[in-house]
Design an enzyme around this catalytic site. Structure first.
Site, mmCIF file in Angstrom:
data_model
loop_
_atom_site.group_PDB
_atom_site.id
_atom_site.type_symbol
_atom_site.label_atom_id
_atom_site.label_comp_id
_atom_site.label_asym_id
_atom_site.label_seq_id
_atom_site.Cartn_x
_atom_site.Cartn_y
_atom_site.Cartn_z
ATOM 1 N N ILE A 4 21.175 53.192 31.227
ATOM 2 C CA ILE A 4 21.732 52.788 29.999
ATOM 3 C C ILE A 4 20.674 53.389 28.760
ATOM 4 C CG2 ILE A 4 20.604 50.493 30.510
ATOM 5 C CD1 ILE A 4 22.370 49.121 28.493
ATOM 6 N N SER A 5 20.786 53.782 27.964
ATOM 7 C CA SER A 5 19.984 54.391 26.919
ATOM 8 C C SER A 5 19.078 53.375 26.087
ATOM 9 C CB SER A 5 20.673 55.198 25.817
ATOM 10 O OG SER A 5 21.854 56.111 26.328
ATOM 11 N N GLN A 6 17.789 53.803 25.821
ATOM 12 C CA GLN A 6 17.002 52.814 25.431
ATOM 13 C C GLN A 6 17.470 52.453 23.966
ATOM 14 O OE1 GLN A 6 13.693 55.786 25.494
ATOM 15 N NE2 GLN A 6 12.810 54.331 23.998
#
Ligand code: SAH
Length: 216
Positions: free
Chosen positions: A61-63
């Site tokens: 999951i992207s930051q």
């Protein structure tokens, strides 16, 4: 809900302001999405930290700061139809769904797509559709889109995607090597495309014809 969660989300929003996210609509969208629902249970206590987290199948999951920057660059309007390539956990799609008319998000791995769909529907998002599909060539049948977001790294700007933008439409895509990229925005003006670069990012590879060949 754990009582600490709203506080952590508020702290995250203040941090995003500090690092230069200015669009209040983007900040409000991020403030509205419970990121802890999109990360594996064992990482829930880290849901509001600014780093990517593993979501299984070798994906992340992207930051939050990167989601914020991408969403700001996309300048999403409430009338826009958005295409995202790389649904992953569904988090970026949820943030986009706060702002757009409709979000189509494509994911090549069925198990991730299924989990993303379940979360989004449980949270009541009825303007997002998750499709199991190779999105490296976009989705011609549903084009054009005001906004296209590639949530995976590509070696160069996928031309099939720029062709699926509306007039004035925005494509945001991390471009570069497998482990290090720059966020690039492409804006369509007639047959011309204006490209600009917006800082570093680290995404898992886009797999497919206009992505990285072979397995990630
Ligand atoms: N937006 C996600 C993070 C995406 S990680 C989130 O908010 O959680 C990148 C995702 O892109 C991975 O799940 C990977 O399986 C997917 N992906 C990679 N290549 C793809 C392709 N060609 N078509 C669709 N999905 C792809």
């Amino acid at each position: 809900m754990n009582a600490a969660v709203p506080v952590r989300r508020k702290v995250l929003i203040e941090y995003l302001r500090e690092i230069g996210i200015r669009d209040e609509r983007v900040l409000a969208a991020i403030a509205a999405v419970p990121r802890e629902i999109f990360v594996p249970a064992s990482f829930r206590h880290q849901a509001y930290e600014d780093y990517p987290l593993e979501i299984g199948e070798g994906q992340t999951i992207s930051q939050p700061s990167v989601v914020a920057r991408i969403t700001e660059l996309a300048a999403v309007d409430s009338r826009d139809r958005v295409l995202e390539i790389g649904a992953g956990s569904g988090y970026q799609a949820a943030v986009l769904a706060q702002l757009a008319r409709f979000v189509f998000t494509l994911e090549r791995l069925p198990r991730l797509a299924e989990a993303a769909r379940a979360r989004l529907s449980e949270l009541g998002y009825d303007n997002v559709s998750v499709q199991v599909m190779d999105g490296s060539l976009g989705w011609r049948a549903r084009a054009p889109f005001e906004v296209i977001i590639v949530s995976a790294a590509a070696p160069s700007i996928p031309r099939a995607l720029t062709e699926q933008l509306t007039e004035g439409g925005r494509l945001v895509v991390p471009i570069g090597e497998r482990r290090r990229q720059q966020l690039v925005r492409v804006v369509r003006h007639g047959d011309g495309f204006e490209e600009s670069s917006h800082g570093p990012a680290t995404f898992v590879p886009l797999v497919g014809r206009d992505g990285f060949q072979g397995q990630p």
